[in-house]
Structure formats: structure tokens, C-alpha cells
Design an enzyme around this catalytic site. Structure first.
Site, PDB file in Angstrom:
ATOM      1  N   ARG A 207       0.918  -1.149   0.000  1.00  9.17           N
ATOM      2  CA  ARG A 207       0.000   0.000   0.000  1.00  9.17           C
ATOM      3  C   ARG A 207       0.941   1.178   0.000  1.00  9.17           C
ATOM      4  NH1 ARG A 207      -2.109   4.408  -0.262  1.00  9.17           N
ATOM      5  NH2 ARG A 207      -4.102   5.031   0.679  1.00  9.17           N
TER       6      ARG A 207
ATOM      7  N   HIS B 161       1.939   7.150   1.709  1.00 12.09           N
ATOM      8  CA  HIS B 161       0.845   8.128   1.639  1.00 12.09           C
ATOM      9  C   HIS B 161       0.587   8.732   3.014  1.00 12.09           C
ATOM     10  CE1 HIS B 161      -1.242   4.696   3.379  1.00 12.09           C
ATOM     11  NE2 HIS B 161      -2.226   5.505   3.723  1.00 12.09           N
TER      12      HIS B 161
ATOM     13  N   HIS C 294      -2.907  11.105   5.145  1.00 11.13           N
ATOM     14  CA  HIS C 294      -4.281  11.582   4.992  1.00 11.13           C
ATOM     15  C   HIS C 294      -4.665  12.521   6.123  1.00 11.13           C
ATOM     16  CE1 HIS C 294      -4.471   7.863   7.305  1.00 11.13           C
ATOM     17  NE2 HIS C 294      -4.100   7.209   6.226  1.00 11.13           N
TER      18      HIS C 294
ATOM     19  N   GLU D 192      -5.665   7.103  11.593  1.00 13.53           N
ATOM     20  CA  GLU D 192      -5.883   5.725  11.131  1.00 13.53           C
ATOM     21  C   GLU D 192      -5.516   4.743  12.234  1.00 13.53           C
ATOM     22  OE1 GLU D 192      -4.013   4.717   7.359  1.00 13.53           O
ATOM     23  OE2 GLU D 192      -3.276   2.827   8.161  1.00 13.53           O
TER      24      GLU D 192
ATOM     25  N   HIS E  17       3.079   7.241   5.917  1.00  9.94           N
ATOM     26  CA  HIS E  17       3.303   5.836   6.257  1.00  9.94           C
ATOM     27  C   HIS E  17       3.193   4.930   5.039  1.00  9.94           C
ATOM     28  CE1 HIS E  17      -0.951   6.869   6.918  1.00  9.94           C
ATOM     29  NE2 HIS E  17      -1.241   5.646   6.482  1.00  9.94           N
TER      30      HIS E  17
ATOM     31  N   GLU F  75     -10.911   5.780   1.061  1.00  2.00           N
ATOM     32  CA  GLU F  75      -9.610   5.212   0.729  1.00  2.00           C
ATOM     33  C   GLU F  75      -9.122   5.767  -0.618  1.00  2.00           C
ATOM     34  OE1 GLU F  75      -7.599   3.600   2.534  1.00  2.00           O
ATOM     35  OE2 GLU F  75      -6.198   2.974   0.968  1.00  2.00           O
TER      36      GLU F  75
ATOM     37  N   GLU G 117     -20.391   4.090  19.156  1.00  4.57           N
ATOM     38  CA  GLU G 117     -19.622   2.841  19.005  1.00  4.57           C
ATOM     39  C   GLU G 117     -19.668   2.392  17.546  1.00  4.57           C
ATOM     40  OE1 GLU G 117     -20.549  -0.155  21.892  1.00  4.57           O
ATOM     41  OE2 GLU G 117     -20.100  -1.817  20.532  1.00  4.57           O
TER      42      GLU G 117
ATOM     43  N   HIS H  23     -27.423  -1.109  24.980  1.00  4.85           N
ATOM     44  CA  HIS H  23     -27.333  -2.251  24.063  1.00  4.85           C
ATOM     45  C   HIS H  23     -26.761  -3.485  24.739  1.00  4.85           C
ATOM     46  CE1 HIS H  23     -23.598   0.093  23.722  1.00  4.85           C
ATOM     47  NE2 HIS H  23     -22.951  -1.006  23.375  1.00  4.85           N
TER      48      HIS H  23
HETATM   49 MN    MN Z   1      -3.215   5.223   5.611  1.00  5.13          MN
HETATM   50 MN    MN Z   2     -20.810  -1.243  23.696  1.00  5.73          MN
END
Ligand code: MN
Ligand code: MN
Length: 402
Positions: A91, A94, A96, A100, A139, A161, A277, A316
Site C-alpha cells: 500500500r 501516503h 491523509h 488511522e 506511512h 480510501e 460505538e 445495548h
Molecule cells: Mn493510511
Molecule cells: Mn458497547
């Protein structure tokens, strides 16, 4: 009489057979969507999207697909990418605008990075290991001999992406005399510079990391975490590995809890006060019930490769309804993991108050679990009375991070 795989609910004698047209395979995967529990109520937005329904970007060296707020509009904090690289494939270098967070799902890879202090980083990762690159940190990822598949989670819901800063894309869109002057090279030497981005492309499996020479300073704060170094919290029906600032200081934007639930177990009733979440299911089958105030409640089915969203503060539970350990990752756009347990709340409230709410005696309230128990039994297979299921717990999940 309930018919298998039909929208008929025994509990309140509602529904009737589906004579078709229908997608029976899909219905079979969604028992709690086909026949919702009677407690479901109101119009609750979709909270699930499978990577299997996401566009697959096929490249020379592998593939990538993404689940963002375009696929799952309920996601307000994060987006995910599932990527695979052949042995040796890259990959490309690059960066961003988003942070990440990543977990290696299969295989092995080598990652590199540079921070703003001019400190560089390199490490090799195996299945279960993590990395974290904050926004703007350049990275690269290169698969080692096994090839690899990983999950990337980004700190903005509309991340794509296809919208990162790639080395070759930048140079292809910079006048060659400028590039040559910058690198102190002749333009002729740069004749073969790519004219468009390389993105995911073939490479040779590199030699041992010990033989890689790197000039300059080494990054003080590691941007990878080997999960074998992270202790699990053991509960009666499973385990939780909490990965946040306390164990992974480089992850300043996203925190996670990796959860393993034994067959017959469930993640107890709880909510998260700090963030929405974002879930990724790695293994098994789950029934997830979400309560979102104003009597709104909806139940979803999940399996490996699915993404889920639980609205911020929504109550939940996550039940393992399969016969293998359920493994999933809860991710939060918050550097510290936090939750509030319903059991803990009631156990720490004066018993008379709770008794008056639940129409039970104070003696009953005092029996409520007071120990921290993120993963509890729904149907304890070691208890003989509930014995219509196998006793065969596998150790798959126990060995996953070791
Ligand atoms: Mn990346
Ligand atoms: Mn949870």
C-alpha cells in the site's frame, strides 16, 4: 406452530409465511430481522452494513473496500476500510487528513512511518497486532511472506480510501523541473516517474527487519502495539482487551475494546457516555439489541465481516447466538475507553430505590450482580439444566492474540 425461516412470531401469534419472491439465504442470516423480538418498537435507522455489500477495488497487488457514512449513514464518527495485500505487495507511501487505527486480521506486514520531529518508525506485525497513525503522519504498508488482510478505521465518517495523499500522485501532478530541483537530480534520471498513482502494487517480499538500515532518529513513541503484550480482562463468559491511551499512547484519537464472547454468553446491558460505538465483527454470529430512548428499540443480526454502529449513549447488548466464540471490536472516536454498566448502576444505587422501580423486593435487588462483568452468561453451558447445546468451547479466540 412456528415455521422455520418464516416471518411468524410465536410469542404473540403474529405474522404469516413469506410466499416469495424472497432471498432465503439472506433471511436465514437474519433471524432477528425476519422475526424481531416483541420488544422491538418504532422506526430505528439501519445500524448495519456488511463489507460483502461494499464496492471492491481490485488492484495489481490486492484489493480494498470501504464502509463509510455513504454505505452506513448512521455512522457519524468513523469509517472503515478492509484491505488485502499479496505477499510483497505495497500500500504505497501516503498520508491523509484523518487518524488511522488498524488491526491485522490475517498474515503479516511491515509498516513504516515518519513523525513531525523527523523520527522514523518501522515494525513487522502479525495477525492481531495493531497500528495507529495520527492525521498527517506519512506511512506505508508492505505485506511479508504470508500476504495480509487488515481493517483500517478512520476518524471521520466520510473518509475515502480513494482520497488520500499518495506519493506518486503528488509527483505526477508537480512539474518535473520542480521535482528534479527538489531531489537535486536530473530530469532524465526521473524519466520513468509514474504518471499516475500506484496505490496497491506488487513488490518483492523484503528481507529480515534486522537488515534494514535507516538513517536518522527513531520514533520515541511506537505506533504499533503487539496484542500479545496486552493483558485480557477475564469475565465469566469471555474476555475483553481494552486498547486506549493507557496501553497505546500513540493512539490519540481512537480507542478500542476487543471482545471475545463464548458460545452461550453475551456482552451485558451497557452504554457509552463519551462516543458512538463503531463495531467490526471478526468471527461468529451475534444478536445485537439497541435501545435509543423514546421507546425505540431494534434488533440486528451480525456475522464476520459486518460493520455496526451503536448510537452514542444508546443502551445495548451483544449476544453470541452461534456455536463458536464471537469476536468483535468496539471502536470509539475518543482516546479513553469508557462504558456504563446497567448492573453496576443498579448495584450501587440504594436497594429501596431500585426495588421501587422494578417492582421487586430489596432482597432481590441485593442479588443483582455487583461485580464488573462485561461478558456474562445468557445460557451457561456448564449448567446442566440448559443443556440443549454443545459443551465444546473452542480455544480459537484464546489463542488469537497469543
Ligand atoms: Mn493510511
Ligand atoms: Mn458497547
Amino acid at each position: 406452530m412456528t415455521k422455520q425461516n418464516e416471518p411468524i412470531r410465536e410469542a404473540d401469534h403474529t405474522g404469516w409465511i413469506d410466499q416469495g419472491p424472497r432471498n432465503e439465504q439472506r433471511d436465514r442470516q437474519n433471524p432477528n430481522i425476519l422475526v424481531p423480538p416483541v420488544t422491538d418498537h418504532g422506526t430505528v435507522t439501519n445500524l448495519r452494513f456488511s463489507f460483502s455489500d461494499a464496492h471492491m477495488r481490485l488492484e495489481e497487488g490486492g484489493w480494498a473496500r470501504e464502509v463509510t457514512n455513504r454505505e452506513l449513514p448512521a455512522s457519524h464518527d468513523m469509517a472503515g476500510v478492509n484491505m488485502c495485500l499479496k505477499p510483497g505487495a505495497y500500500r504505497e507511501l501516503h498520508w491523509h487528513k484523518e487518524a488511522e487505527w488498524a488491526i491485522m486480521l490475517k498474515g503479516n506486514a511491515r509498516v513504516t512511518a515518519l513523525n513531525e520531529n523527523g523520527e522514523s518508525f518501522i515494525d513487522d506485525l502479525d495477525a492481531g497486532d495493531l497500528w495507529n497513525f495520527e492525521a498527517g503522519i506519512p506511512h506505508s504498508i508492505q505485506a511479508l511472506d504470508q500476504g495480509c488482510e487488515f481493517l483500517l478505521v478512520f476518524s471521520e465518517p466520510d473518509f475515502s480510501e480513494n482520497n488520500t495523499f499518495l506519493l506518486t500522485d503528488w509527483l505526477a501532478h508537480t512539474p518535473k523541473d520542480i521535482v528534479a530541483a527538489n531531489f537535486k537530480l536530473d530530469e532524465d534520471t526521473l524519466a520513468a516517474l509514474p504518471t499516475h498513482e500506484k496505490y496497491i502494487f506488487d513488490g518483492q517480499v523484503p528481507g529480515p527487519i534486522s537488515q534494514v538500515s535507516r538513517p536518522g532518529k527513531t520514533m520515541q513513541e511506537p505506533v504499533t502495539l503487539h496484542m500479545k503484550d496486552v493483558p485480557a480482562k477475564q469475565f465469566e463468559a469471555g474476555k475483553v482487551w481494552i486498547v486506549d491511551q493507557n496501553v497505546f499512547p500513540a493512539a490519540k484519537t481512537i480507542s478500542a475494546a476487543i471482545v471475545m464472547v463464548e458460545p452461550g454468553g453475551m456482552r451485558e446491558l451497557h452504554w457509552h457516555p463519551k462516543a458512538e460505538e463503531w463495531d467490526y465483527f471478526m468471527q461468529g454470529q451475534a444478536k445485537v439489541g439497541v435501545f435509543n430512548s423514546n421507546s425505540l428499540a431494534r434488533t440486528f443480526d451480525f456475522q464476520a465481516g459486518d460493520v455496526g454502529v451503536i448510537p452514542k449513549e444508546a443502551g445495548h447488548y451483544i449476544q453470541n447466538i452461534g456455536d463458536e466464540p464471537l469476536i468483535f471490536i468496539e471502536l470509539f472516536k475518543n482516546p479513553i475507553y469508557s462504558d456504563i454498566s446497567l448492573n453496576k448502576w443498579l448495584a450501587t444505587t440504594p436497594a429501596q430505590i431500585v426495588a421501587d422501580h422494578l417492582n421487586v423486593s430489596t432482597a432481590t435487588v441485593k442479588q443483582l450482580p455487583s461485580e464488573e462483568a462485561a461478558v456474562v452468561w445468557y445460557d451457561d453451558p456448564t449448567t446442566p439444566k440448559k443443556s440443549n447445546q454443545s459443551n465444546g468451547h473452542t480455544d480459537d479466540a484464546n489463542s488469537f492474540f497469543s
